[in-house]
Motif scaffolding. Structure first.
Motif, PDB file in Angstrom:
ATOM      1  N   ALA A  87       4.041   2.020  27.090  1.00  0.00           N
ATOM      2  CA  ALA A  87       3.982   2.431  25.693  1.00  0.00           C
ATOM      3  C   ALA A  87       3.934   3.954  25.552  1.00  0.00           C
ATOM      4  O   ALA A  87       4.132   4.483  24.460  1.00  0.00           O
ATOM      5  CB  ALA A  87       2.779   1.800  25.018  1.00  0.00           C
ATOM      6  N   THR A  88       3.670   4.655  26.623  1.00  0.00           N
ATOM      7  CA  THR A  88       3.626   6.117  26.523  1.00  0.00           C
ATOM      8  C   THR A  88       4.989   6.739  26.842  1.00  0.00           C
ATOM      9  O   THR A  88       5.153   7.938  26.753  1.00  0.00           O
ATOM     10  CB  THR A  88       2.591   6.714  27.503  1.00  0.00           C
ATOM     11  OG1 THR A  88       3.019   6.403  28.837  1.00  0.00           O
ATOM     12  CG2 THR A  88       1.216   6.147  27.281  1.00  0.00           C
ATOM     13  N   LYS A  89       5.938   5.912  27.236  1.00  0.00           N
ATOM     14  CA  LYS A  89       7.257   6.452  27.578  1.00  0.00           C
ATOM     15  C   LYS A  89       7.926   7.023  26.330  1.00  0.00           C
ATOM     16  O   LYS A  89       7.676   6.570  25.215  1.00  0.00           O
ATOM     17  CB  LYS A  89       8.150   5.355  28.182  1.00  0.00           C
ATOM     18  CG  LYS A  89       7.545   4.664  29.395  1.00  0.00           C
ATOM     19  CD  LYS A  89       7.638   5.499  30.655  1.00  0.00           C
ATOM     20  CE  LYS A  89       7.196   4.719  31.872  1.00  0.00           C
ATOM     21  NZ  LYS A  89       5.897   5.170  32.395  1.00  0.00           N
ATOM     22  N   GLN A  90       8.837   7.969  26.589  1.00  0.00           N
ATOM     23  CA  GLN A  90       9.484   8.679  25.479  1.00  0.00           C
ATOM     24  C   GLN A  90      10.162   7.733  24.495  1.00  0.00           C
ATOM     25  O   GLN A  90      10.064   7.897  23.288  1.00  0.00           O
ATOM     26  CB  GLN A  90      10.548   9.630  26.043  1.00  0.00           C
ATOM     27  CG  GLN A  90       9.979  10.920  26.553  1.00  0.00           C
ATOM     28  CD  GLN A  90      11.026  11.728  27.284  1.00  0.00           C
ATOM     29  OE1 GLN A  90      12.217  11.413  27.215  1.00  0.00           O
ATOM     30  NE2 GLN A  90      10.584  12.745  27.990  1.00  0.00           N
ATOM     31  N   ASN A  91      10.877   6.752  25.040  1.00  0.00           N
ATOM     32  CA  ASN A  91      11.667   5.902  24.151  1.00  0.00           C
ATOM     33  C   ASN A  91      11.024   4.536  23.907  1.00  0.00           C
ATOM     34  O   ASN A  91      11.709   3.578  23.607  1.00  0.00           O
ATOM     35  CB  ASN A  91      13.087   5.749  24.694  1.00  0.00           C
ATOM     36  CG  ASN A  91      13.098   5.189  26.113  1.00  0.00           C
ATOM     37  OD1 ASN A  91      12.051   5.139  26.758  1.00  0.00           O
ATOM     38  ND2 ASN A  91      14.245   4.750  26.577  1.00  0.00           N
ATOM     39  N   ALA A  92       9.696   4.464  24.035  1.00  0.00           N
ATOM     40  CA  ALA A  92       9.004   3.178  23.881  1.00  0.00           C
ATOM     41  C   ALA A  92       9.214   2.580  22.491  1.00  0.00           C
ATOM     42  O   ALA A  92       9.555   1.405  22.349  1.00  0.00           O
ATOM     43  CB  ALA A  92       7.515   3.356  24.146  1.00  0.00           C
ATOM     44  N   GLU A  93       9.047   3.405  21.489  1.00  0.00           N
ATOM     45  CA  GLU A  93       9.133   2.916  20.120  1.00  0.00           C
ATOM     46  C   GLU A  93      10.552   2.433  19.817  1.00  0.00           C
ATOM     47  O   GLU A  93      10.759   1.347  19.268  1.00  0.00           O
ATOM     48  CB  GLU A  93       8.729   4.031  19.163  1.00  0.00           C
ATOM     49  CG  GLU A  93       8.556   3.523  17.755  1.00  0.00           C
ATOM     50  CD  GLU A  93       7.725   4.475  16.896  1.00  0.00           C
ATOM     51  OE1 GLU A  93       7.195   5.476  17.439  1.00  0.00           O
ATOM     52  OE2 GLU A  93       7.610   4.208  15.698  1.00  0.00           O
ATOM     53  N   GLU A  94      11.514   3.253  20.231  1.00  0.00           N
ATOM     54  CA  GLU A  94      12.925   2.921  20.017  1.00  0.00           C
ATOM     55  C   GLU A  94      13.244   1.592  20.699  1.00  0.00           C
ATOM     56  O   GLU A  94      13.872   0.697  20.140  1.00  0.00           O
ATOM     57  CB  GLU A  94      13.764   4.046  20.615  1.00  0.00           C
ATOM     58  CG  GLU A  94      15.209   4.009  20.221  1.00  0.00           C
ATOM     59  CD  GLU A  94      16.017   5.018  21.041  1.00  0.00           C
ATOM     60  OE1 GLU A  94      17.230   4.874  21.083  1.00  0.00           O
ATOM     61  OE2 GLU A  94      15.413   5.930  21.658  1.00  0.00           O
ATOM     62  N   MET A  95      12.774   1.464  21.924  1.00  0.00           N
ATOM     63  CA  MET A  95      13.029   0.286  22.745  1.00  0.00           C
ATOM     64  C   MET A  95      12.551  -0.992  22.057  1.00  0.00           C
ATOM     65  O   MET A  95      13.274  -1.975  21.943  1.00  0.00           O
ATOM     66  CB  MET A  95      12.272   0.469  24.075  1.00  0.00           C
ATOM     67  CG  MET A  95      12.250  -0.722  24.980  1.00  0.00           C
ATOM     68  SD  MET A  95      13.792  -0.845  25.876  1.00  0.00           S
ATOM     69  CE  MET A  95      14.398  -2.397  25.309  1.00  0.00           C
TER      70      MET A  95
END
Lengths: 318, 481
Positions: free
Chosen positions: B103-111
């Protein structure tokens, strides 16, 4: 003389009590199977089959325990009791039944008993009471009678409650719209209180629901001391597509003001009970009256669509 | 009505969990039935949940340490759907959850939004450590155990990146807590430490230990780190975390009241304890600190005083929770327009009537203004749910006043033509909806009831089912910053 006697007896009792060593208060145990709040006793059989009950002495090690650990034990006990009380509260919330209300010896507690008496009285009042005339006046409905003369006869002769009086038949023919889509009939049935409390909300909400669905209503009227199957005779006279009868339910100890809505597609003499359907338990502790009215509208719509009610409707739907 | 009682309806649900180290998926089928008596107003409940397909456990595909490989995740989901024999359009409910460090990855939300769009029309996206803990507790059986026994049960789901604890007492959530404890916090490669995560680095520094990248796999500090982590779990459970422990704390400290009776471990690390899935894999090791943590937990003295309960699921607890425990069913008497469904990501604004019709009525206008200020400050037309709670016994006239006032208030919204979405705690949705219809038939209003949510939750409302109910998923959409 009497006062003196009372005083002397009191003195005797007090003396006797102070002589006896007081047993320590027993621990409160919510789940105990034995009678609560009584000192535990030990059975001592004597000769000739005589039985003597003698208070048990509190266990020695408890008394010997140092004060600090005793108070610690006590606070742990209250915490435990509180937790149990919370669990019981959860259970109580799940049912209107009188569960986990406690007891005094082998009797109910005074509050529980009074509540029971109150609920029973409310049930009796519901059967023997009358709907306040203003309620019916506000709804703009007229009143007719069945063949029943009084409440006693209403209870003894259910068959009379299923027939309109001659006068009523005449009045209905004169004042009601003939062959409406939906005919609503209101009756006190076994609970005048149910009608008095809920009818305005159920009726107005049902009316709105039917309006929204473009289903027209006939002329609503009130029948004093009616029974459900009275709708058959009304069906013969007015020939509506659907009759909705809002009638007071037999009161119980949970609620004395529960209303039912019985519905039937084209009721007539000789209709079988399986063709009637009901939405019951309409009161503030059951299905809210306003929501019931809104729901009834959609049930009526379904009955009209399938031209059937009760078991026949179920068959046609599936 | 008996008509509904005799009919059983089914609903397909998907759960997808993208975790720090592993990704998995389940497909399940819910059976819905009317549980009310024949003469009562219908009450539709989920009566059975059958798991149709469990995917194998996959490594979470990453492009780099900070970017998820979205295409690879996409392919994986498609391939698993095919194996399960379902098409995305058949999925009627469920959740995609992105957990732990992923969840801390850059594109987590997009994913997560992307997946929830392609993997089924009504599949919701969820994230947030508190929610993860709650979902895992439901998947592991900890929630059911607490409901059944009335005990305070803590579920500790230890995955690759985080340990998510949720405490349920008597079936009610009493608190959550998240710790930086997980298998992938120290990784090994060719017998050497290949990666130390930031929280572990800080811990090592704080303790004055010497562990560093490139150290041998059997460096003595590794054992110390694992033991320290197990001890922190013990201190978290009795709420005695020290200032020193805060290095491993993510977010708020534990906030449950009362003591914990029983503990359940789920997640990947619990797999190392129970080996419910695959003995072979556990024996081979995962090339990380997971097995060491599992061993330390089993030996940790402060954990021995609790009752240990074996989880129903280990590594799959979260995905099962997401697939089977996130869907609620609304009341059966509601008023919705299927052309306006589904509705997604609606924030909830609570309006308490305080058991007084007049009190609620007075509040409506200010609540509407406040809700717009909170959720749509830019006046861009972000819709929201007004959630009416603590309703008194309402008369028909009360309902009319409420509906009339709401129609007035609706004009305050930047886009008044948007559907007005009302959720009620108690059974009043149909009459309120019908009253709107009678007043203003041209604008759509969605009224659902018998839903329990909280201010700030997000709500998704699915398409109407044959039995007249809608599936509702309540979630918290928070991404770690």
């Amino acid at each position: 003389m009497k006062e003196e006697l009372v005083a002397s007896i009191t003195k005797l009792v007090v003396e006797k009590l102070s002589q006896e060593q007081q047993p320590q208060e027993p621990e409160v145990n919510l789940w105990s199977k034995g009678p609560k709040d009584l000192p535990p006793v030990e059975l001592k059989e004597q000769s000739a089959g005589q039985i003597e009950w003698k208070p048990l002495q509190p266990k020695q090690h408890r008394q010997a325990a140092p004060l600090s650990s005793a108070s610690k034990q006590k606070s742990a006990d209250t915490a435990e009791a509180e937790k149990k009380e919370k669990q019981l509260e959860e259970l109580r919330k799940k049912t209107p039944s009188r569960i986990a209300v406690g007891r005094a010896g082998n009797r109910p507690k005074t509050n529980t008993w009074l509540q029971f008496r109150f609920d029973h009285a409310a049930a009796v009042d519901a059967v023997y009471g009358e709907v306040a005339p203003e309620v019916l006046k506000n709804l703009g409905v007229f009143t007719v009678q069945t063949r029943v003369k009084d409440k006693e006869e209403y209870i003894r002769r259910p068959d009379y409650g299923r027939q309109l009086s001659d006068e009523a038949r005449k009045m209905i023919k004169e004042r009601c719209q003939s062959s409406p889509t939906v005919q609503i009939v209101i009756s006190n049935g076994l609970s005048a209180k149910a009608v008095e409390t809920n009818i305005e909300d159920v009726y107005l909400s049902l009316q709105q629901s039917l309006n929204n669905l473009n289903i027209s209503m006939g002329t609503t009227f009130y029948v004093d001391k009616g029974r459900v199957a009275l709708m058959d005779e009304i069906g013969e006279i007015l020939t509506p597509d659907v009759v909705v009868m809002l009638i007071g339910e037999r009161p119980g100890l949970v609620s004395a003001e529960s209303l039912s809505a019985y519905m039937c597609y084209k009721p007539r003499k000789g209709v079988i009970e399986a063709d009637r359907m009901v939405v019951s338990n309409i009161h503030k502790g059951g299905i809210p009256p306003v929501e019931a009215g809104a729901y009834l509208g959609t049930v009526v719509q379904k009955i009209l669509k399938h031209q059937a009610s009760g078991v026949s409707l179920v068959k046609k739907e599936s | 009505m008996k008509s509904l009682a005799s009919r059983e309806e089914t609903l397909l649900s998907a759960g997808i969990d993208i975790g720090t180290s592993t990704t998995k998926l389940v497909i399940s089928r819910f059976s819905l039935m009317n549980m009310a008596g024949g003469s009562h107003v219908p009450r539709i409940e989920i009566i059975d949940k059958e798991i149709l397909y469990r995917s194998p456990i996959f490594r979470t595909p990453l492009l780099s340490a900070t970017v998820i490989d979205m295409e690879a995740v996409d392919r994986l989901v498609k391939q698993e759907y095919e194996k399960a024999g379902v098409k995305p359009e058949q999925i009627q409910t469920g959740a995609v959850i992105i957990t732990g460090e992923t969840a801390t990855k850059q594109n987590a939300e997009e994913m997560v939004h992307h997946l929830s769009a392609v993997a089924g029309e009504f599949l919701v996206a969820t994230a947030g450590p508190d929610l993860e803990g709650m979902i895992a507790a439901k998947g592991s059986g900890a929630y059911d155990y607490s409901k059944k026994t009335g005990k305070a049960v803590a579920n500790i789901d230890i995955g690759g990146g985080t340990a998510n604890a949720a405490v349920y007492e008597n079936g009610k959530l009493s608190g959550t807590c998240t710790l930086h404890i997980g298998g992938r916090l120290i990784e090994f490669k060719e017998g050497k430490v290949s990666r130390l995560s930031v929280p572990v680095e800080r811990l090592v520094q704080q303790k004055g230990w010497t562990l560093a990248k490139g150290a041998a796999k059997d460096h003595p500090d590794i054992e110390k780190v694992a033991r320290y982590m197990a001890a922190v779990i013990g201190r978290m459970l009795d709420k005695s975390l020290t200032a020193e422990d805060e290095v491993l704390l993510l977010g708020h400290p534990p906030q449950w009241s009362g003591a914990v009776d029983a503990i359940v471990f789920s997640g990947g690390v619990s797999e190392c304890i129970y080996q419910a899935e695959d003995r072979q894999a556990a024996a081979e090791g995962y090339n990380d600190i997971g097995t060491a943590i599992a061993r330390a937990i089993q030996e940790e003295h402060s954990l021995q005083r609790y009752e240990w309960r074996e989880p129903d699921e280990t590594v799959r607890a979260t995905v099962l929770g997401a697939g089977t425990q996130t869907t609620n069913i609304s009341g059966a008497t509601i008023q919705v327009e299927s052309s306006q469904l589904p509705q997604k990501n609606l924030p909830v604004f609570e309006v308490s009537f305080e058991y007084e019709a007049s009190a609620g009525l007075e509040k409506l206008r200010s609540s509407m203004e406040e809700a717009i200020a909170v959720y749509d400050p830019g006046r861009e037309g972000q819709n929201f749910v007004l959630y009416f709670t603590h309703l008194p016994h309402l008369s028909f006239r009360d309902i009319q006043s409420v509906a009339k006032e709401l129609i007035q208030c609706r004009q305050l919204k930047p886009k008044p033509s948007q559907p007005l979405v009302i959720a009620l705690q108690s059974d009043h949705a149909k009459v309120l909806g019908q009253t709107f219809q009678a007043l203003k038939p041209e604008e759509s209003v969605l009224c659902i009831d018998q839903i329990e949510v909280e201010q700030g939750d997000y709500m998704d409302i699915g398409q109407v089912l044959d039995s007249g109910v809608v599936p509702v998923v309540i979630k918290t959409l928070t991404f770690h910053s």
